[in-house]
Design a protein around this motif. Structure first.
Motif, PDB file in Angstrom:
ATOM      1  N   HIS A   1       1.032  -1.189  -0.213  1.00 58.14           N
ATOM      2  CA  HIS A   1      -0.059   0.164  -0.240  1.00 58.14           C
ATOM      3  C   HIS A   1       0.821   1.165  -0.171  1.00 58.14           C
ATOM      4  O   HIS A   1       0.513   2.071  -0.777  1.00 58.14           O
ATOM      5  CB  HIS A   1      -0.822  -0.026   1.003  1.00 58.14           C
ATOM      6  CG  HIS A   1      -1.625   1.193   1.413  1.00 58.14           C
ATOM      7  ND1 HIS A   1      -2.774   1.177   0.246  1.00 58.14           N
ATOM      8  CD2 HIS A   1      -2.502   2.391   1.772  1.00 58.14           C
ATOM      9  CE1 HIS A   1      -3.536   1.922   0.496  1.00 58.14           C
ATOM     10  NE2 HIS A   1      -2.901   2.523   1.742  1.00 58.14           N
ATOM     11  N   LYS A   2       1.752   0.968   0.571  1.00 59.84           N
ATOM     12  CA  LYS A   2       2.873   2.824   0.947  1.00 59.84           C
ATOM     13  C   LYS A   2       3.589   2.354  -0.270  1.00 59.84           C
ATOM     14  O   LYS A   2       4.015   3.134  -0.959  1.00 59.84           O
ATOM     15  CB  LYS A   2       3.946   2.639   1.525  1.00 59.84           C
ATOM     16  CG  LYS A   2       2.823   2.355   3.526  1.00 59.84           C
ATOM     17  CD  LYS A   2       3.812   2.982   4.178  1.00 59.84           C
ATOM     18  CE  LYS A   2       4.171   1.725   4.919  1.00 59.84           C
ATOM     19  NZ  LYS A   2       5.505   1.596   6.324  1.00 59.84           N
ATOM     20  N   GLY A   3       3.946   1.189  -1.269  1.00 61.09           N
ATOM     21  CA  GLY A   3       4.347   1.641  -2.630  1.00 61.09           C
ATOM     22  C   GLY A   3       6.189   0.832  -2.391  1.00 61.09           C
ATOM     23  O   GLY A   3       6.852   1.173  -3.482  1.00 61.09           O
TER      24      GLY A   3
ATOM     25  N   PRO B   1      -0.057   1.213  -5.683  1.00 56.32           N
ATOM     26  CA  PRO B   1       0.271   2.437  -6.205  1.00 56.32           C
ATOM     27  C   PRO B   1       0.047   2.379  -7.120  1.00 56.32           C
ATOM     28  O   PRO B   1      -0.196   3.166  -8.435  1.00 56.32           O
ATOM     29  CB  PRO B   1       1.482   3.451  -4.564  1.00 56.32           C
ATOM     30  CG  PRO B   1       1.417   2.374  -3.868  1.00 56.32           C
ATOM     31  CD  PRO B   1       1.316   1.216  -3.978  1.00 56.32           C
TER      32      PRO B   1
ATOM     33  N   GLN C   1      -3.435   2.386  -8.989  1.00 52.43           N
ATOM     34  CA  GLN C   1      -4.268   3.349  -8.524  1.00 52.43           C
ATOM     35  C   GLN C   1      -4.749   5.071  -9.071  1.00 52.43           C
ATOM     36  O   GLN C   1      -3.215   5.055  -9.861  1.00 52.43           O
ATOM     37  CB  GLN C   1      -4.485   4.267  -6.923  1.00 52.43           C
ATOM     38  CG  GLN C   1      -3.794   2.830  -5.419  1.00 52.43           C
ATOM     39  CD  GLN C   1      -2.689   3.767  -4.742  1.00 52.43           C
ATOM     40  OE1 GLN C   1      -2.760   4.661  -4.313  1.00 52.43           O
ATOM     41  NE2 GLN C   1      -3.332   1.958  -3.635  1.00 52.43           N
TER      42      GLN C   1
ATOM     43  N   TRP D   1       5.257  10.042  -7.578  1.00 49.64           N
ATOM     44  CA  TRP D   1       4.034   9.968  -7.138  1.00 49.64           C
ATOM     45  C   TRP D   1       3.586  11.039  -7.505  1.00 49.64           C
ATOM     46  O   TRP D   1       3.323  12.831  -7.841  1.00 49.64           O
ATOM     47  CB  TRP D   1       4.408  10.350  -5.348  1.00 49.64           C
ATOM     48  CG  TRP D   1       3.165  10.698  -4.743  1.00 49.64           C
ATOM     49  CD1 TRP D   1       2.202   9.591  -3.862  1.00 49.64           C
ATOM     50  CD2 TRP D   1       3.093  11.328  -4.093  1.00 49.64           C
ATOM     51  NE1 TRP D   1       1.522  10.028  -2.472  1.00 49.64           N
ATOM     52  CE2 TRP D   1       1.684  11.485  -3.016  1.00 49.64           C
ATOM     53  CE3 TRP D   1       2.612  12.899  -4.434  1.00 49.64           C
ATOM     54  CZ2 TRP D   1       0.678  12.446  -2.768  1.00 49.64           C
ATOM     55  CZ3 TRP D   1       2.191  13.758  -4.013  1.00 49.64           C
ATOM     56  CH2 TRP D   1       0.598  14.020  -2.940  1.00 49.64           C
TER      57      TRP D   1
ATOM     58  N   LEU E   1      -1.740   8.780  -4.696  1.00 50.79           N
ATOM     59  CA  LEU E   1      -2.152   7.586  -5.134  1.00 50.79           C
ATOM     60  C   LEU E   1      -1.143   7.071  -3.021  1.00 50.79           C
ATOM     61  O   LEU E   1      -1.230   8.295  -2.320  1.00 50.79           O
ATOM     62  CB  LEU E   1      -0.119   7.567  -5.560  1.00 50.79           C
ATOM     63  CG  LEU E   1      -0.637   7.768  -7.029  1.00 50.79           C
ATOM     64  CD1 LEU E   1       0.941   7.650  -7.695  1.00 50.79           C
ATOM     65  CD2 LEU E   1      -1.180   6.475  -7.656  1.00 50.79           C
ATOM     66  N   SER E   2      -1.620   6.364  -2.787  1.00 48.78           N
ATOM     67  CA  SER E   2      -1.284   5.618  -0.901  1.00 48.78           C
ATOM     68  C   SER E   2       0.646   6.068  -0.990  1.00 48.78           C
ATOM     69  O   SER E   2       0.806   5.747  -0.191  1.00 48.78           O
ATOM     70  CB  SER E   2      -1.924   4.632  -0.755  1.00 48.78           C
ATOM     71  OG  SER E   2      -1.351   3.184  -1.564  1.00 48.78           O
ATOM     72  N   GLY E   3       1.279   5.817  -2.117  1.00 52.15           N
ATOM     73  CA  GLY E   3       2.527   5.727  -1.887  1.00 52.15           C
ATOM     74  C   GLY E   3       3.116   5.965  -3.159  1.00 52.15           C
ATOM     75  O   GLY E   3       2.679   5.975  -4.080  1.00 52.15           O
ATOM     76  N   TRP E   4       4.311   5.804  -3.680  1.00 49.26           N
ATOM     77  CA  TRP E   4       5.535   6.320  -4.098  1.00 49.26           C
ATOM     78  C   TRP E   4       5.683   4.763  -5.083  1.00 49.26           C
ATOM     79  O   TRP E   4       5.362   3.395  -4.902  1.00 49.26           O
ATOM     80  CB  TRP E   4       6.930   6.607  -3.965  1.00 49.26           C
ATOM     81  CG  TRP E   4       6.798   8.148  -3.262  1.00 49.26           C
ATOM     82  CD1 TRP E   4       6.673   8.056  -1.772  1.00 49.26           C
ATOM     83  CD2 TRP E   4       7.546   9.132  -4.075  1.00 49.26           C
ATOM     84  NE1 TRP E   4       6.930   8.735  -1.323  1.00 49.26           N
ATOM     85  CE2 TRP E   4       7.414  10.013  -3.147  1.00 49.26           C
ATOM     86  CE3 TRP E   4       7.846   9.567  -4.804  1.00 49.26           C
ATOM     87  CZ2 TRP E   4       7.746  11.585  -2.638  1.00 49.26           C
ATOM     88  CZ3 TRP E   4       7.922  10.635  -5.100  1.00 49.26           C
ATOM     89  CH2 TRP E   4       7.925  12.167  -4.001  1.00 49.26           C
ATOM     90  N   CYS E   5       5.787   5.185  -6.231  1.00 47.62           N
ATOM     91  CA  CYS E   5       6.429   3.561  -7.111  1.00 47.62           C
ATOM     92  C   CYS E   5       6.695   4.023  -8.379  1.00 47.62           C
ATOM     93  O   CYS E   5       7.374   5.315  -8.570  1.00 47.62           O
ATOM     94  CB  CYS E   5       4.835   3.286  -7.779  1.00 47.62           C
ATOM     95  SG  CYS E   5       3.493   4.791  -8.295  1.00 47.62           S
TER      96      CYS E   5
ATOM     97  N   ARG F   1       4.218   1.853 -13.563  1.00 52.50           N
ATOM     98  CA  ARG F   1       2.405   3.061 -14.138  1.00 52.50           C
ATOM     99  C   ARG F   1       2.135   2.900 -15.490  1.00 52.50           C
ATOM    100  O   ARG F   1       3.541   3.678 -16.377  1.00 52.50           O
ATOM    101  CB  ARG F   1       3.383   5.036 -14.095  1.00 52.50           C
ATOM    102  CG  ARG F   1       2.669   4.961 -12.452  1.00 52.50           C
ATOM    103  CD  ARG F   1       1.874   4.687 -11.314  1.00 52.50           C
ATOM    104  NE  ARG F   1       0.637   5.665 -12.234  1.00 52.50           N
ATOM    105  CZ  ARG F   1      -1.332   5.018 -11.672  1.00 52.50           C
ATOM    106  NH1 ARG F   1      -0.767   4.760 -10.540  1.00 52.50           N
ATOM    107  NH2 ARG F   1      -1.771   5.897 -12.177  1.00 52.50           N
TER     108      ARG F   1
END
Length: 147
Positions: A27-29, A59, A62, A116, A120-124, A129
């Motif tokens: 969830h946090k990426g 993320p 998302q 980010w 988004l719930s976190g970095w990815c 993406r």
């Protein structure tokens, strides 16, 4: 359900973690859809193949709806830029999708850098993406030294 889980972080296995801890990392990426994880009884496989991590939890997925138009010129993406070893990365931006695609094509940005945006719930990583996947060649992903 198994209660010991392991994740690959920077190509090194980390853990054990509880399932709840792994879900929080997703969830946090910290764990992307293609990152390898395993439980105590199985082999390593991409996180999204486990079936217990909802796709919307990542993320990387998302805020993206398949088939909708991507807003290429909205400044909403923040990029993490690594500094010297031991120095906290800098946040740069905001950038548009078009600017980041151009930077990927020119080799100024790596597919492995983190991004980010609001929602988004976190970095990815850029490579995860869908907005950027069409400009990232499979050759660059199979050989990170090209990134």
């Amino acid at each position: 359900m198994n209660n010991k889980w392991y994740c690959h972080v920077n190509l090194k296995p980390q853990g054990p973690f509880s399932l709840e801890e792994v879900r929080a990392k997703v969830h946090k990426g910290e764990v992307g859809p293609q990152d390898l994880i395993c439980d105590e009884t199985s082999t390593w496989k991409p996180a999204m193949e486990w079936g217990i991590f909802e796709f919307q939890l990542f993320p990387a997925s998302q805020g993206f709806i398949q088939g909708t138009e991507i807003a290429d010129n909205v400044r909403e993406w923040v990029l993490l830029v690594e500094q010297a070893v031991g120095v906290k990365p800098l946040q740069e931006g905001p950038f548009t999708v078009s600017e980041l695609r151009e930077s990927l094509i020119n080799g100024n940005v790596s597919p492995y850098q983190y991004v980010w945006k609001t929602g988004l719930s976190g970095w990815c990583q850029l490579k995860d993406r869908p907005e950027f996947s069409m400009v990232i060649s499979s050759e660059r992903l199979s050989d990170p030294s090209l990134a």
